[in-house]
Design a protein around this motif. Structure first.
Motif, PDB file in Angstrom:
ATOM      1  N   PHE A 194       0.841  -1.194   0.000  1.00 29.37           N
ATOM      2  CA  PHE A 194       0.000   0.000   0.000  1.00 29.37           C
ATOM      3  C   PHE A 194       0.881   1.251   0.000  1.00 29.37           C
ATOM      4  CE2 PHE A 194      -2.395  -3.379   1.953  1.00 29.37           C
ATOM      5  CZ  PHE A 194      -3.661  -3.263   1.393  1.00 29.37           C
ATOM      6  N   ASP A 195       0.501   2.228  -0.759  1.00 27.92           N
ATOM      7  CA  ASP A 195       1.234   3.490  -0.820  1.00 27.92           C
ATOM      8  C   ASP A 195       0.954   4.279   0.460  1.00 27.92           C
ATOM      9  OD1 ASP A 195       2.562   5.769  -1.446  1.00 27.92           O
ATOM     10  OD2 ASP A 195       1.271   6.358  -3.114  1.00 27.92           O
ATOM     11  N   ALA A 196       1.655   3.888   1.532  1.00 28.75           N
ATOM     12  CA  ALA A 196       1.426   4.500   2.844  1.00 28.75           C
ATOM     13  C   ALA A 196       2.772   4.630   3.561  1.00 28.75           C
ATOM     14  CB  ALA A 196       0.431   3.658   3.650  1.00 28.75           C
ATOM     15  N   GLY A 197       3.109   3.673   4.422  1.00 28.36           N
ATOM     16  CA  GLY A 197       4.394   3.700   5.111  1.00 28.36           C
ATOM     17  C   GLY A 197       4.413   4.600   6.330  1.00 28.36           C
ATOM     18  N   VAL A 198       5.577   4.667   6.965  1.00 27.07           N
ATOM     19  CA  VAL A 198       5.720   5.524   8.148  1.00 27.07           C
ATOM     20  C   VAL A 198       5.401   6.966   7.793  1.00 27.07           C
ATOM     21  CG1 VAL A 198       7.348   6.364   9.892  1.00 27.07           C
ATOM     22  CG2 VAL A 198       7.440   3.974   9.159  1.00 27.07           C
ATOM     23  N   ALA A 199       5.677   7.365   6.554  1.00 25.95           N
ATOM     24  CA  ALA A 199       5.372   8.730   6.127  1.00 25.95           C
ATOM     25  C   ALA A 199       3.880   9.031   6.183  1.00 25.95           C
ATOM     26  CB  ALA A 199       5.883   8.957   4.703  1.00 25.95           C
ATOM     27  N   ALA A 200       3.044   8.004   6.249  1.00 24.60           N
ATOM     28  CA  ALA A 200       1.590   8.201   6.301  1.00 24.60           C
ATOM     29  C   ALA A 200       1.056   8.226   7.728  1.00 24.60           C
ATOM     30  CB  ALA A 200       0.886   7.094   5.512  1.00 24.60           C
ATOM     31  N   ASP A 201       1.922   8.092   8.711  1.00 24.83           N
ATOM     32  CA  ASP A 201       1.464   8.166  10.101  1.00 24.83           C
ATOM     33  C   ASP A 201       0.937   9.574  10.380  1.00 24.83           C
ATOM     34  OD1 ASP A 201       1.113   6.453  12.195  1.00 24.83           O
ATOM     35  OD2 ASP A 201       3.057   6.799  13.117  1.00 24.83           O
ATOM     36  N   PRO A 202      -0.185   9.715  11.072  1.00 25.55           N
ATOM     37  CA  PRO A 202      -0.694  11.055  11.379  1.00 25.55           C
ATOM     38  C   PRO A 202       0.321  11.832  12.229  1.00 25.55           C
ATOM     39  CG  PRO A 202      -2.357   9.381  11.809  1.00 25.55           C
ATOM     40  CD  PRO A 202      -1.081   8.652  11.556  1.00 25.55           C
ATOM     41  N   SER A 203       0.668  13.036  11.819  1.00 26.16           N
ATOM     42  CA  SER A 203       1.705  13.817  12.503  1.00 26.16           C
ATOM     43  C   SER A 203       1.398  14.034  13.972  1.00 26.16           C
ATOM     44  CB  SER A 203       1.873  15.179  11.811  1.00 26.16           C
ATOM     45  OG  SER A 203       2.271  15.009  10.472  1.00 26.16           O
ATOM     46  N   GLU A 204       0.137  14.191  14.277  1.00 21.21           N
ATOM     47  CA  GLU A 204      -0.230  14.466  15.666  1.00 21.21           C
ATOM     48  C   GLU A 204      -0.432  13.195  16.491  1.00 21.21           C
ATOM     49  OE1 GLU A 204      -3.982  13.742  13.421  1.00 21.21           O
ATOM     50  OE2 GLU A 204      -2.041  14.711  13.062  1.00 21.21           O
ATOM     51  N   LYS A 205      -0.375  12.039  15.830  1.00 20.81           N
ATOM     52  CA  LYS A 205      -0.599  10.774  16.543  1.00 20.81           C
ATOM     53  C   LYS A 205       0.359   9.707  16.017  1.00 20.81           C
ATOM     54  CE  LYS A 205      -5.401  11.609  17.859  1.00 20.81           C
ATOM     55  NZ  LYS A 205      -6.792  11.085  17.878  1.00 20.81           N
ATOM     56  N   LEU A 206       1.659   9.977  16.175  1.00 16.85           N
ATOM     57  CA  LEU A 206       2.657   9.048  15.667  1.00 16.85           C
ATOM     58  C   LEU A 206       2.607   7.725  16.423  1.00 16.85           C
ATOM     59  CD1 LEU A 206       5.694  11.441  15.132  1.00 16.85           C
ATOM     60  CD2 LEU A 206       4.010  10.646  13.472  1.00 16.85           C
ATOM     61  N   GLY A 207       2.550   6.670  15.672  1.00 17.39           N
ATOM     62  CA  GLY A 207       2.382   5.338  16.241  1.00 17.39           C
ATOM     63  C   GLY A 207       1.061   4.722  15.836  1.00 17.39           C
ATOM     64  N   THR A 208       0.197   5.520  15.195  1.00 16.35           N
ATOM     65  CA  THR A 208      -1.107   5.012  14.771  1.00 16.35           C
ATOM     66  C   THR A 208      -0.959   3.885  13.757  1.00 16.35           C
ATOM     67  OG1 THR A 208      -2.157   7.154  15.165  1.00 16.35           O
ATOM     68  CG2 THR A 208      -3.311   5.624  13.712  1.00 16.35           C
ATOM     69  N   GLN A 209      -0.070   4.069  12.769  1.00 18.51           N
ATOM     70  CA  GLN A 209       0.095   3.026  11.766  1.00 18.51           C
ATOM     71  C   GLN A 209       0.551   1.726  12.415  1.00 18.51           C
ATOM     72  OE1 GLN A 209       2.538   2.142   7.664  1.00 18.51           O
ATOM     73  NE2 GLN A 209       3.668   2.633   9.517  1.00 18.51           N
ATOM     74  N   ARG A 210       1.560   1.800  13.274  1.00 17.62           N
ATOM     75  CA  ARG A 210       2.088   0.578  13.871  1.00 17.62           C
ATOM     76  C   ARG A 210       1.025  -0.099  14.730  1.00 17.62           C
ATOM     77  NH1 ARG A 210       8.004  -0.329  16.405  1.00 17.62           N
ATOM     78  NH2 ARG A 210       8.433   0.169  14.234  1.00 17.62           N
ATOM     79  N   LEU A 211       0.288   0.671  15.507  1.00 18.85           N
ATOM     80  CA  LEU A 211      -0.749   0.071  16.347  1.00 18.85           C
ATOM     81  C   LEU A 211      -1.844  -0.546  15.476  1.00 18.85           C
ATOM     82  CD1 LEU A 211      -1.761  -0.531  19.151  1.00 18.85           C
ATOM     83  CD2 LEU A 211      -2.722   1.781  19.285  1.00 18.85           C
ATOM     84  N   THR A 212      -2.170   0.103  14.374  1.00 19.34           N
ATOM     85  CA  THR A 212      -3.165  -0.457  13.461  1.00 19.34           C
ATOM     86  C   THR A 212      -2.695  -1.799  12.911  1.00 19.34           C
ATOM     87  OG1 THR A 212      -3.865   1.778  12.806  1.00 19.34           O
ATOM     88  CG2 THR A 212      -4.505  -0.042  11.364  1.00 19.34           C
ATOM     89  N   LEU A 213      -1.454  -1.832  12.444  1.00 22.00           N
ATOM     90  CA  LEU A 213      -0.929  -3.074  11.880  1.00 22.00           C
ATOM     91  C   LEU A 213      -0.837  -4.166  12.936  1.00 22.00           C
ATOM     92  CD1 LEU A 213       1.904  -1.746   9.522  1.00 22.00           C
ATOM     93  CD2 LEU A 213      -0.429  -2.422   8.928  1.00 22.00           C
ATOM     94  N   ASN A 214      -0.420  -3.803  14.135  1.00 15.82           N
ATOM     95  CA  ASN A 214      -0.336  -4.799  15.209  1.00 15.82           C
ATOM     96  C   ASN A 214      -1.699  -5.374  15.560  1.00 15.82           C
ATOM     97  OD1 ASN A 214       2.410  -4.413  15.416  1.00 15.82           O
ATOM     98  ND2 ASN A 214       2.298  -3.087  17.215  1.00 15.82           N
ATOM     99  N   MET A 215      -2.748  -4.617  15.299  1.00 14.21           N
ATOM    100  CA  MET A 215      -4.100  -5.066  15.632  1.00 14.21           C
ATOM    101  C   MET A 215      -4.760  -5.882  14.525  1.00 14.21           C
ATOM    102  SD  MET A 215      -5.354  -4.376  18.604  1.00 14.21           S
ATOM    103  CE  MET A 215      -7.100  -4.502  18.217  1.00 14.21           C
ATOM    104  N   MET A 216      -4.249  -5.808  13.315  1.00  9.97           N
ATOM    105  CA  MET A 216      -5.005  -6.357  12.188  1.00  9.97           C
ATOM    106  C   MET A 216      -5.130  -7.867  12.203  1.00  9.97           C
ATOM    107  SD  MET A 216      -4.240  -3.769   9.018  1.00  9.97           S
ATOM    108  CE  MET A 216      -5.394  -4.638   7.961  1.00  9.97           C
ATOM    109  N   ASP A 217      -4.169  -8.581  12.809  1.00  7.27           N
ATOM    110  CA  ASP A 217      -4.326 -10.037  12.902  1.00  7.27           C
ATOM    111  C   ASP A 217      -4.723 -10.460  14.312  1.00  7.27           C
ATOM    112  OD1 ASP A 217      -1.979  -9.555  14.235  1.00  7.27           O
ATOM    113  OD2 ASP A 217      -0.825 -11.128  13.237  1.00  7.27           O
ATOM    114  N   GLU A 218      -5.270  -9.503  15.077  1.00 12.02           N
ATOM    115  CA  GLU A 218      -5.745  -9.810  16.433  1.00 12.02           C
ATOM    116  C   GLU A 218      -7.266  -9.946  16.457  1.00 12.02           C
ATOM    117  OE1 GLU A 218      -4.138 -10.638  18.977  1.00 12.02           O
ATOM    118  OE2 GLU A 218      -2.072 -10.028  18.542  1.00 12.02           O
ATOM    119  N   GLY A 219      -7.785 -10.510  15.395  1.00 12.26           N
ATOM    120  CA  GLY A 219      -9.217 -10.746  15.333  1.00 12.26           C
ATOM    121  C   GLY A 219      -9.874  -9.964  14.221  1.00 12.26           C
TER     122      GLY A 219
END
Length: 954
Positions: free
Chosen positions: A539-564
């Motif tokens: 996906f054309d996203a990456g760390v550069a697509a993390d919301p500036s005011e909420k850094l860590g959103t992408q990683r937390l989203t990815l960590n959650m995607m195979d948790e149900g």
């Protein structure tokens, strides 16, 4: 050479990702009706697909030879295994086997100098050596026309080594090994394994670490090491495996030619090993600069040839090896008292260690977690695993073995499987017997073996946060003075290295492109060496697509995607994946976000069913979110105790202005304060904006035809539609002034310093970067680069150093990394400065370097793209860099057209020796005085400041 068998602190940092948050009011979406899913094939059917036919013969001098024919590529894996490891070392000689692994790479009588040079010239891949308790091995995969040279080199270090070992060579490699040891010790939890071995196996030959002690290494004399070689490295103590484009009829005369004249030597004597039992339970507590308490509970158990070995492995996997394991379900998911829980058996030839490893959630009493561990173990010992759990263990293991056997050599391919079976079990096909046995293990057998061995007293090693106590092993040891006049290496008697016949260029697999009905592009290549399908949805996203005011959103989203998902909760999803032997994962680079799946092709339909659920229908269940958030927060805290984690957070602050999307890389795993505040709505919003069909591209490498793959993907993703507005990334044309300086991050009691030198270049990532990348192979990339050869081989201040470009879409930084012994930090920076300055001014690329890099880079291509995983990576790299799909088919011609003036010009246009910023992570009390003489401003930064994502000033 990778050779130290140690407790892996990196795995703790990567997997222990935890802390706490108030409950969120939102509820997870109602669970949807489960769709019809494809059923997995029987594990016995998967076992049938694992096979390595071989032929064997033995020379008169006792050398055992195994040959496996695999014509998929014009390459041959050469793997030489010696029956000598650390278990053969007497008191006072610890570390000798591993030291000799290094010495045997340093040249022989007829091939003086590092073996990496002639191997690189012929395009060898996967060349390295390792040492374990039970053996030492050396391996390389070479183009078929280079097999003579590889066999010459392997035979020369077997039969003609001692004349090349001088006091200078010994001192050099002793220093390298000691820095390898410091590098491991310097990691969080880096001392755990020493304690386990000493307290659990101290009465056995397995009771000391493979790398040995500093004192024993320093005391080793030239006579000591030569006598060690004479006692263990004869042909009758070795196994040679050739796997690839060769058969026994072709192999025998070659092996006879190169090895036949080497006389037999002493045979290693198998030490007597009795599995020890502790008199009573024992607990050892260590303090370390860690963010979370680690509990490791261990028992000594039988080795791999014992009938209980496989049932114990099954029991360990059910207890803590599966994603749906008992420990994970109870401690991590249900009680939420741990952020990571696992169990495994380290099976060696004559003994094993059954271990439970738990990272305690910060703020939780470790004593409570110990009781919970006891409860889970007691319940499983009493009631045993279910038949479904046992079957999932077998399927997962067989699936992993199928994928691993696509490679003919390296660390875990076919040659390794054959050699290991021959050496440890006198049966090259022992690996298949293990899989067959695992497929037949019953719950009753697993619980019976576990009760037999885990009913005995256990050793518990606990690592708690605190200041690590000083220990002798971290002491810098002076080089041993020469004993008498310097000796000259012996002159060779076997003649020159064999010539290498012309090596054909790579034919990269044909890449085909098509589209699903909703517009998602499918990029496909066929590989049929193993029945496996690998898929990456980019996906054309990456760390550069993390919301500036909420850094860590992408990683937390990815960590959650195979948790149900909306059809399966976290445990049910893990169980379904394990029944299929599938791996489903996620990851990101600066520019792209990836969701991936690989599975045995017979189970592809079921794996894709699960994968589609993950991609389109993650549940982001609130209860799971709080658990995963806690794991992530602990991971961030762990990151801030690691030298690499600290430097990774600082470097982007140096390179990028605050407004650049790449400045978000400085957040590492995230800003703790921000991660605590991220809501489920934030995850849903990020998923909707970025994980969507109009930003997706699918890359597949499979043994199944394109038509079948497309139909399977169309059925699951063809109707997927984007919702709402897509996310955007804005790269303004702003730059940040690079002020040359040294930034010192204080990390007390560090036996090594992590040096990072970095600058932002003006290289266009979409231009022809081959000249600048090839020039850097001489300066910083690979074992033979000037930076590594200077800091490791000439000065032996480091276990390994080097530098390279990162070709991001909107920036190309250059970074040098050098972990060095603490007392040589300042001198190492000066050495790096000198190497870079010389290279970019008066001492550019030499003709020898040009020939070596062109020869090596062109000849290594068939081995480089031997596996489906490598092909998949190459396809994605070409797409990201806007290169044609056949780029790697044509690259050999481009290499041969390179000239020295072209390489020098490219390097000098890209790099400025006076614009580097140096980030140093080390003990400021020892390091700061060394830095003041370098002539650059020194800025001391407290480690705690790295947690915040606020950009550093310049």
């Amino acid at each position: 050479m990778k050779s130290l068998k140690m407790f892996c602190s990196a795995s703790i940092s990567a997997l222990a990702i935890g802390a706490a948050m108030p409950a969120i009011a939102q509820q997870a979406p109602a669970t949807a009706a489960a769709p019809a899913r494809a059923k997995p094939v029987a594990v016995s059917e998967l076992v049938k697909k694992v096979d390595i036919p071989y032929e064997a013969f033995t020379l008169k001098n006792g050398l055992r030879v195994l040959v496996h024919t695999d014509r998929k590529a014009p390459i041959v894996a050469v793997s030489t295994w010696y029956d000598v490891g650390s278990k053969h070392e007497p008191a006072g000689k610890t570390g000798f086997a591993h030291l000799f692994e290094h010495l045997m790479f340093n040249g022989s009588e007829n091939a003086p100098g590092d073996f990496f040079e002639p191997l690189k010239q012929v395009g060898a891949t996967d060349f390295n050596g390792t040492t374990s308790f039970d053996r030492t091995n050396y391996f390389e995969t070479v183009p078929r026309p280079a097999l003579d040279r590889a066999l010459f080199l392997e035979s020369d270090r077997m039969g003609y080594l001692l004349g090349a070992i001088t006091q200078g060579v010994l001192d050099e490699q002793r220093g390298v090994v000691q820095n390898e040891k410091r590098q491991g010790d310097n990691q969080p939890y880096g001392l755990v394994y020493y304690s386990i071995l000493e307290n659990l196996l101290g009465s056995t030959p397995y009771g000391h670490n493979v790398i040995g002690s500093m004192a024993d290494l320093d005391a080793a004399s030239l006579d000591d090491v030569k006598n060690w070689f004479r006692s263990h490295y004869g042909p009758n103590n070795a196994i040679l495996v050739l796997a690839g484009d060769i058969d026994a009829k072709e192999a025998r005369p070659l092996v006879e030619k190169y090895f036949g004249a080497i006389p037999a030597g002493p045979k290693s004597v198998l030490p007597k090993v009795t599995v020890p039992t502790l008199a009573a339970p024992k607990t050892v507590t260590l303090k370390d600069s860690v963010a979370a308490t680690l509990i490791v509970r261990s028992w000594a158990v039988p080795g791999m040839n014992d009938t209980d070995a496989t049932p114990l492995n099954v029991f360990a996997s059910v207890l803590g090896g599966l994603a749906s394991s008992r420990l994970d379900n109870e401690l991590v998911r249900k009680q939420k008292t741990a952020v990571r829980a696992s169990a495994d058996v380290d099976s060696m030839a004559q003994i094993g260690i059954f271990s439970i490893q738990v990272v305690v959630k910060p703020g939780v009493d470790p004593a409570l977690v110990e009781k919970q561990i006891d409860g889970v173990v007691a319940d499983l010992l009493k009631n045993g695993p279910t038949a479904d759990e046992v079957a999932r263990v077998a399927t997962t293991n067989v699936s992993g073995r199928i994928s691993g056997l696509e490679s003919v050599g390296g660390f875990g391919g076919k040659a390794v499987a054959l050699a290991e079976g021959q050496l440890y079990s006198n049966d090259p096909l022992f690996f298949k017997k293990q899989l067959e046995a695992m497929a037949k293990v019953t719950p009753a057998q697993a619980v019976a073996a576990a009760n037999k061995w885990l009913g005995r007293p256990a050793l518990t090693v606990m690592v708690v946060p605190g200041q690590r106590e000083a220990y002798q092993e971290a002491t810098a040891v002076a080089a041993k003075p020469a004993e008498g006049p310097a000796a000259e290496p012996a002159k060779g008697t076997r003649g020159a290295l064999p010539d290498v016949a012309p090596i054909g260029d790579l034919v990269f697999p044909k890449v085909e492109r098509t589209k699903l009905s909703n517009g998602i592009e499918l990029v496909y290549a066929n590989r049929n060496a193993v029945p496996v399908t690998q898929l990456s949805m980019s996906f054309d996203a990456g760390v550069a697509a993390d919301p500036s005011e909420k850094l860590g959103t992408q990683r937390l989203t990815l960590n959650m995607m195979d948790e149900g998902t909306t059809t399966l909760d976290s445990v049910a999803f893990s169980e379904a994946r394990e029944r299929l032997g599938a791996n489903i994962g996620s990851g990101s680079s600066a520019d792209r976000t990836y969701l991936s799946v690989d599975a045995p092709s017979p189970n592809l339909a079921g794996a894709l069913d699960l994968f589609a659920d993950v991609v389109e229908r993650p549940a982001f269940a609130p209860a799971e979110l709080e658990r995963v958030r806690g794991q992530m927060l602990t991971g961030i805290a762990q990151e801030l105790t690691s030298p690499q984690g600290m430097s990774n957070r600082m470097v982007p602050r140096v390179l990028y202005p605050a407004g650049s999307p790449y400045a978000k890389l400085a957040a590492g795993g995230g800003d703790p304060a921000v991660v605590k505040a991220i809501t489920r709505d934030d995850l849903v919003a990020w998923h909707k904006a970025w994980i969507r069909p109009d930003k997706a591209k699918i890359f597949v490498v499979s043994d199944r035809p394109l038509a079948e793959i497309k139909a399977a993907l169309e059925a699951r993703f063809g109707g997927w539609k984007a919702e709402g507005a897509a996310g955007t990334k804005s790269f303004a044309a702003t730059t940040q002034a690079m002020t040359p300086r040294i930034i010192l991050i204080d990390r007390p009691n560090s036996p090594q310093s992590q040096i990072i030198a970095t600058q932002l270049t003006g290289v266009d990532p979409f231009s022809d970067t081959l000249p600048v990348a090839t020039a850097n192979q001489a300066l910083g990339s690979g074992f033979l680069s000037r930076i590594n050869m200077d800091l490791r081989e000439a000065k032996h201040w480091s276990y390994g150093a080097g530098g390279g470009f990162s070709f991001l879409e909107h920036a190309v930084p250059y970074t040098i990394s050098a972990p060095v012994q603490a007392d040589k930090t300042g001198d190492s920076i000066k050495a790096i400065q000198q190497q870079v300055k010389d290279f970019l001014t008066t001492k550019g690329v030499t003709n020898d370097e040009l020939v070596r890099e062109v020869n090596g880079s062109t000849r290594e291509l068939p081995g480089r793209f031997e596996t489906s995983d490598a092909v998949l990576s190459g396809m994605q790299q070409n797409d990201l860099r806007r290169r044609p799909d056949d780029y790697f088919t044509t690259i050999a011609q481009k290499y041969r057209a390179l000239t020295i003036p072209q390489l020098d010009a490219a390097a000098r246009a890209a790099l400025d020796p006076n614009k580097f910023v140096y980030v140093v992570v080390g003990d400021a009390s020892k390091v700061r005085p060394q830095l003041d003489s370098i002539g650059l401003p020194v800025e001391v930064v407290p480690a705690a400041s790295l947690a915040s994502t606020k950009p550093a000033g310049n």
